[in-house]
Design a protein around this motif. Structure first.
Motif, PDB file in Angstrom:
ATOM      1  N   TRP A   1       0.673  -1.184  -0.003  1.00 19.60           N
ATOM      2  CA  TRP A   1       0.047  -0.121  -0.137  1.00 19.60           C
ATOM      3  C   TRP A   1       0.846   1.224   0.042  1.00 19.60           C
TER       4      TRP A   1
ATOM      5  N   VAL B   1       0.400   4.145  -2.748  1.00 20.04           N
ATOM      6  CA  VAL B   1      -0.548   5.122  -2.578  1.00 20.04           C
ATOM      7  C   VAL B   1       0.152   6.512  -2.897  1.00 20.04           C
TER       8      VAL B   1
ATOM      9  N   GLN C   1      -9.104   1.489  -2.570  1.00 18.41           N
ATOM     10  CA  GLN C   1      -7.997   0.903  -2.764  1.00 18.41           C
ATOM     11  C   GLN C   1      -7.236   0.884  -1.122  1.00 18.41           C
ATOM     12  N   THR C   2      -7.108   1.760  -0.523  1.00 17.82           N
ATOM     13  CA  THR C   2      -6.541   2.235   0.757  1.00 17.82           C
ATOM     14  C   THR C   2      -7.328   1.465   1.681  1.00 17.82           C
TER      15      THR C   2
ATOM     16  N   MET D   1      -6.840  -2.633   1.536  1.00 14.37           N
ATOM     17  CA  MET D   1      -5.427  -2.640   1.894  1.00 14.37           C
ATOM     18  C   MET D   1      -5.087  -2.715   3.300  1.00 14.37           C
ATOM     19  N   VAL D   2      -5.534  -1.389   3.651  1.00  7.64           N
ATOM     20  CA  VAL D   2      -4.981  -1.167   5.104  1.00  7.64           C
ATOM     21  C   VAL D   2      -5.728  -1.910   6.100  1.00  7.64           C
TER      22      VAL D   2
END
Length: 520
Positions: free
Chosen positions: A227, A231, A241-242, A245-246
């Motif tokens: 990430w 990013v 997307q963040t 993943m996070v």
């Protein structure tokens, strides 16, 4: 033979230590040079493979990430099984990874091969520290840790020089940067086979290695680092997307902590990590790793891309940092062995490290070399005084049966810090360079398509107006990431100041009363 010619017990003990120690130091040299020999060659390697700045970062990150994830497993295996066999297996994995890296045909293959090589590097990092701890009491270990630091410094000094010479030599080429460590590894195998003899500490067949915990940690950390790499360039900070993943990575890391608190043989012993002394040493090591690995890995790129030096010259320009590490680690090791005290060395080292990064944060394309050298030397001195002493601070608090897991824990967090540092600073560097280059092209009235899709790191293939813009962008961006390294290193100073002064013990194992205190 008369009794007067027989070796004294002290001479015999020293010989039994020095012979395998030579093999272990050679192993450490091999592991270190695998990274340093590539450092100044990476711009040319990635340029010739037409890779991107993100791939440049991941050639280093892939090795560190796998080494970090595997280090606790190697450490736990060292507490359960024959350390000699394990270190030989790690060397074998390293050899195969070196061959695969040398024959890579594109940046993707190179990253994958370096990841496999990282599995062997993780074993070598954990096992060398563990085996030395199993042979030498902490009070005497400072002297040998000085040798350890000296070997690390020599590998760091010779690696960039060797990498530069290899890259500049037409009949060798950059692929030999990955082959050069193979002869050293083979010699180390032979030396350790003949000289390393260790008694088994534990051999309980019912004890299981915590592969689940290691897999959870590796998965959680990997997702976060992937990430970080993308990013703000491929997608926004606040995006789906963040979240994708996070969110899962934080959840997985939370599960990993829960699992480690319940499993009988955790890969990261929380009983050790929760103690104030080891926890602070680990925090300081995490900060030192982030600052040192994260900053230093981009110096070779700065000298070549921004300042226009060739790989050999870039290696020579790194010498002040390496000499600082060599001298300070050797002197610090001697002082620690004589006094039995660690805290003053660690605090001084972290403070000097912050000062060095503060100087390097002023870098741009036109910074005087004397200023650069002053910053490099200070960073080297800081690393030499702090890094190995932080390992010793943790080893001093645990029993011999847990020294493998404890050593692996601090190595894990130091490597984790380095991996995070490289990923974060690499992502910041890539984004800042891309923005600066785009702005420079607009101001010069040059269309972005004028580069013809050529990588920014392939300077020789870039037309002159674009080349100058790229050089200026990398110079400014490098100073910016060293400013971030300075802030990270301050955390190490705070942790070092909070460390409780503790005299080094003179025995291999802790006394029974100390064991009871540690359990309570």
């Amino acid at each position: 033979m008369s009794s007067s010619t027989l070796p004294t017990p002290r001479e015999t003990d020293r010989a039994s230590v020095l012979r395998p120690l030579f093999g272990l130091l050679l192993v450490l040299f091999v592991a270190m040079i695998s990274s340093t020999v590539v450092s100044v060659a990476l711009p040319k390697i990635i340029g010739s493979l037409n890779g991107s700045q993100t791939q440049y970062t991941w050639v280093v990150t892939a090795t560190l990430l796998v080494a970090t994830a595997s280090t606790p497993i190697w450490g736990k295996l060292a507490d359960l099984y024959d350390k000699k066999t394990l270190v030989q297996i790690a060397i074998g994995i390293f050899l195969v990874g070196s061959l695969l890296s040398g024959f890579a045909q594109d940046a993707g293959q190179l990253i994958a091969a370096r990841a496999f090589q990282g599995l062997g590097v993780g074993g070598l990092q954990a096992l060398v520290q563990t085996i030395i701890a199993a042979m030498i009491p902490p009070k005497d270990r400072g002297r040998y840790n000085g040798l350890l630091g000296a070997v690390m410094a020599v590998a760091t000094v010779s690696g960039p020089l060797l990498g530069g010479v290899i890259t500049e030599t037409s009949w060798l080429g950059w692929r030999w940067c990955f082959f050069v460590g193979i002869p050293f590894a083979v010699v180390a195998l032979g030396v350790l086979q003949r000289s390393l003899h260790l008694p088994a500490v534990r051999g309980r067949a019912e004890v299981q290695v915590d592969y689940v915990g290691a897999a959870l940690l590796a998965t959680g950390v990997s997702a976060l680092l992937i990430w970080v790499s993308f990013v703000d360039s491929s997608f926004a900070w606040l995006s789906w997307q963040t979240a994708a993943m996070v969110g899962p990575s934080v959840l997985i890391l939370g599960i990993a902590v829960w699992w480690e608190s319940r499993v009988a043989e955790p890969v990261l012993p929380l009983s050790v990590i929760k103690q104030k002394g080891p926890a602070l040493a680990i925090l300081a090591s995490l900060a030192v790793g982030m600052a040192m690995f994260g900053g230093a890995v981009f110096l070779g790129q700065y000298f070549q891309v921004s300042r226009g030096y060739n790989p050999t010259e870039a290696g020579l320009l790194m010498i002040p940092m390496m000499l600082g590490t060599l001298v300070s680690s050797t002197v610090s090791g001697q002082i620690v062995s004589r006094t039995g005290k660690l805290k003053a060395q660690i605090v001084a080292g972290t403070v000097v490290l912050v000062a060095g990064f503060g100087v390097l944060s002023t870098l741009d394309r036109d910074t005087p070399l004397l200023v650069v050298f002053a910053g490099l030397a200070a960073v080297g001195v800081g690393v030499g005084m702090s890094m190995q002493n932080l390992v010793l601070a943790v080893q001093n608090t645990v029993s011999l049966r847990d020294v493998g897991a404890a050593s692996a824990s601090i190595t894990f967090f130091r490597s984790l810090g380095g991996t995070i540092g490289i990923s974060v600073l690499g992502a910041v560097l890539a984004n800042r360079v891309n923005d600066s280059v785009a702005e420079g092209l607009r101001e010069a009235g040059v269309p972005a398509s004028a580069s013809g899709g050529t990588s920014n790191l392939n300077l020789e293939a870039l037309p002159e107006p674009i080349r100058g813009i790229v050089e200026l962008a990398y110079g400014d961006a490098t100073g910016h990431i060293f400013l971030l390294s300075t802030a990270i290193a301050v955390v190490g100073v705070v942790a070092a100041l909070l460390l409780k002064p503790a005299p080094l013990r003179t025995t291999l194992d802790v006394e029974p009363a100390e064991k009871d205190d540690a359990r309570s």
